[in-house]
Write an enzyme that holds these catalytic residues in place. Structure first.
Site, mmCIF file in Angstrom:
data_model
loop_
_atom_site.group_PDB
_atom_site.id
_atom_site.type_symbol
_atom_site.label_atom_id
_atom_site.label_comp_id
_atom_site.label_asym_id
_atom_site.label_seq_id
_atom_site.Cartn_x
_atom_site.Cartn_y
_atom_site.Cartn_z
ATOM 1 N N ASP A 322 0.833 -1.199 0.000
ATOM 2 C CA ASP A 322 0.000 0.000 0.000
ATOM 3 C C ASP A 322 0.871 1.254 0.000
ATOM 4 O O ASP A 322 1.952 1.289 0.592
ATOM 5 C CB ASP A 322 -0.878 -0.033 1.254
ATOM 6 C CG ASP A 322 -1.905 1.069 1.298
ATOM 7 O OD1 ASP A 322 -2.773 1.100 0.417
ATOM 8 O OD2 ASP A 322 -1.832 1.901 2.222
ATOM 9 N N GLU A 351 1.669 0.024 -4.850
ATOM 10 C CA GLU A 351 0.665 1.004 -5.247
ATOM 11 C C GLU A 351 1.342 2.369 -5.373
ATOM 12 O O GLU A 351 1.670 3.004 -4.374
ATOM 13 C CB GLU A 351 -0.463 1.080 -4.215
ATOM 14 C CG GLU A 351 -1.534 2.094 -4.593
ATOM 15 C CD GLU A 351 -2.415 2.498 -3.422
ATOM 16 O OE1 GLU A 351 -3.612 2.725 -3.651
ATOM 17 O OE2 GLU A 351 -1.904 2.583 -2.290
#
Length: 611
Positions: A322, A351
């Site tokens: 993330d 990400e």
């Protein structure tokens, strides 16, 4: 009775000094043989530490907080055994702590990770299926079950995922990516679990650590893979350390609350100011997510060992990381390299939500652009957000302009020269942070078919979002995040219908499912799609034609995004068609003559295996 009391007092004196040991255990024969063990307990740093004499202590580090002591031991050439740490005061042993070194899994180092042969199924863990109603709430954890609240906990859990692995496999997916499963003890919105409060423990409302191991086992028994959603940038403000930080700079702190500016471009901007880059990297994501300081060696080692611990413990097949660029970029590159040094085949997708291939490619391992600044992230895979942007707009553009319609896809792929490895890029129509594709396009099935065809046949690793395959909708702009993370129908025993079952799907749901299932099960067997080359042609009349090919096979893909039926001569594509005369459409199973001309209905696709 007196003997029992005396024994209890000895036991308490021996073990009550330590509240936590992290990592809780380690393994022998690891590449990362220098293991930093964190012991936590009241005033523990006052003690001198020793361990069995056959183990070398490389370093003992105490911090300004007397409740922590970090002991680094060298486990190289140490067999799997139980070690004994002694905590002494003036040479007198006050208490001891056992610590296990375990045997590694067979062939663990060279485990096969996810790659372009896979199809990843992304699950919002709390919203997929409730397989164990006994863990819906926990008396120790704050937030309780409230299925009527779109942003509350709904009860989805690990057992619910396990119960429906056959459904996921039947669909054609080969890997599962659940959103984070570690403990999140926030009072509100804890269901998404990106603000973790204990990174060595599965949230009890999802299940136990043993349940997570069982999920990995069940996946592997089906020839499927387990991808962990990992968060390096931040923890939750209810993380147990937040009440007693090991060091003041364990997290980034400012004179007043400072939120990230979200300008990831500042991190490689040659004209950028230091303060802008610092606020991007060091600012907090939100007030309830303290920003971890990866430039602190203790923090970096803690995060590195935690990641490797989960890989080895849970037999993982990959990470999705993330908010990757929000970390200290040199710290996160060291974290990533340490993992791939330990597991050379392990894939990690980060990400990096940026709007151009140039910006995203900077974050992929061995980036040509990163090399211009002497930077290597060591991150094997990135997410194709520019392609996602095209998926979100193109199918409402019925006419092709200079930069409208199918030309968007063509232009996206012309930028692939920027990527060090364009085949190792995650591609997607939607995920847990975006509006649902079927909401954007008003549940237009033909547009879904065009988009999924592209996703299944272009380069990269396709990711499906749970419920896409039954036409689920949701709009975060209008109704908040909970709307794009709705419960999967049939995941709860009280649901009025069960979309996991063919017999209970309505006609619309079955239409979506059958198409998706056929498309991705076909893809499973096609190495020409997994690793073949791509050749495409400039779209004309909003029709995009491209080919996937290798030495033995060629697939021709035609996507007509116009409102009109289109017919075109095939001599323009001779470079790719060569001596092929016809193609079998894998969707209709019809044989199409390609020797002279091909026609295709409006808003439709052809996937032709050339013969």
């Amino acid at each position: 009775m007196k003997k029992f009391v005396f024994f209890f007092l000895i036991y308490a004196a021996t073990f009550a000094q330590i509240d936590r040991v992290e990592p809780p255990f380690w393994w022998s024969n690891m590449n990362l043989s220098s293991v930093q063990i964190m012991f936590y307990g009241k005033s523990i740093s006052q003690y001198d530490v020793s361990v069995d004499q056959n183990v070398l202590i490389e370093n003992i580090q105490k911090t300004e907080n007397p409740n922590y002591i970090f002991v680094t031991i060298n486990t190289k050439n140490i067999l799997a055994e139980e070690l004994l740490f002694s905590f002494k005061n003036k040479l007198k042993t006050v208490f001891t702590q056992k610590y296990a070194l375990k045997s590694r899994r067979e062939n663990s180092k060279f485990r096969k990770s996810f790659d372009s042969s896979d199809v990843i199924y992304l699950i919002m863990s709390d919203r997929f299926a409730n397989g164990n109603t006994n863990n819906d709430s926990d008396k120790i954890l704050t937030e309780k079950l409230d299925r009527n609240n779109p942003n509350g906990r709904h009860g989805g859990d690990i057992q619910g995922i396990i119960n429906h692995l056959d459904y996921i496999k039947e669909l054609g997916a080969t890997a599962v990516w659940p959103t984070p499963l570690c403990q999140d003890n926030d009072e509100h919105g804890s269901y998404h679990t990106y603000g973790q409060s204990d990174v060595y423990k599965i949230d009890s409302r999802f299940g136990s650590n043993e349940d997570y191991l069982q999920m990995s086992k069940e996946l592997h028994q089906r020839g499927m893979k387990n991808i962990m959603d990992y968060v390096t940038n931040h923890w939750g403000w209810k993380h147990w350390m937040m009440n007693d930080l090991p060091t003041k700079d364990w997290i980034h702190q400012f004179s007043q609350y400072t939120q990230t500016n979200h300008r990831r471009e500042t991190l490689n901007d040659i004209y950028g100011s230091k303060i802008d880059a610092q606020v991007c990297s060091d600012g907090w994501f939100v007030k309830t997510m303290p920003d971890l300081n990866q430039s602190n060696p203790l923090v970096l080692k803690y995060l590195t060992q935690n990641a490797i611990w989960w890989i080895e413990y849970a037999d993982l097949d990959g990470f999705r990381v993330d908010t990757y660029p929000y970390n200290d970029k040199y710290g996160i590159s060291s974290w990533t390299k340490a993992i791939t040094d330990e597991y050379p085949n392990f894939n990690i997708v980060g990400e990096a939500w940026l709007n151009s291939a140039a910006k995203i490619s900077y974050w992929q391992k061995d980036s040509k652009i990163g090399a211009l600044q002497s930077f290597n992230s060591y991150l094997p895979s990135v997410m194709d957000f520019p392609l996602y942007d095209s998926f979100s707009t193109v199918f409402n553009q019925d006419d092709q302009g200079w930069e409208k319609g199918m030309i968007n896809f063509y232009l996206n792929f012309t930028n692939d020269f920027l990527y060090a490895n364009p085949n190792n890029i995650l591609t997607f129509l939607e995920n847990h942070d975006t509006n649902r594709f079927n909401d954007i396009y008003k549940s237009d099935f033909k547009k879904y078919q065009m988009a999924m065809t592209l996703l299944a046949t272009i380069r990269g690793i396709p990711q499906l979002y749970y419920g896409s395959e039954i036409g689920m909708t949701g709009n975060k702009d209008k109704a908040g995040d909970g709307d794009i993370r709705r419960d999967f129908p049939g995941g709860w025993s009280s649901d009025s219908s069960n979309a996991f079952s063919k017999l209970e799907r309505n006609a619309e749901q079955q239409k979506y499912f059958e198409f998706t299932q056929k498309l991705f099960n076909w893809r499973k067997t096609k190495s020409v799609i997994h690793s073949g080359k791509l050749m495409h042609y400039i779209p004309e009349n909003n029709v995009y034609v491209y080919f996937r090919y290798n030495e033995t096979e060629t697939v021709m893909v035609i996507v007509n995004n116009s409102n009109e039926k289109q017919a075109f001569k095939t001599n323009r594509f001779h470079e790719s068609i060569q001596n092929y005369k016809s193609g079998k459409d894998i969707l209709s199973e019809k044989i199409i003559d390609i020797t002279n001309e091909v026609s295709i209905d409006s808003k439709s696709v052809l996937i032709l295996e050339l013969k």
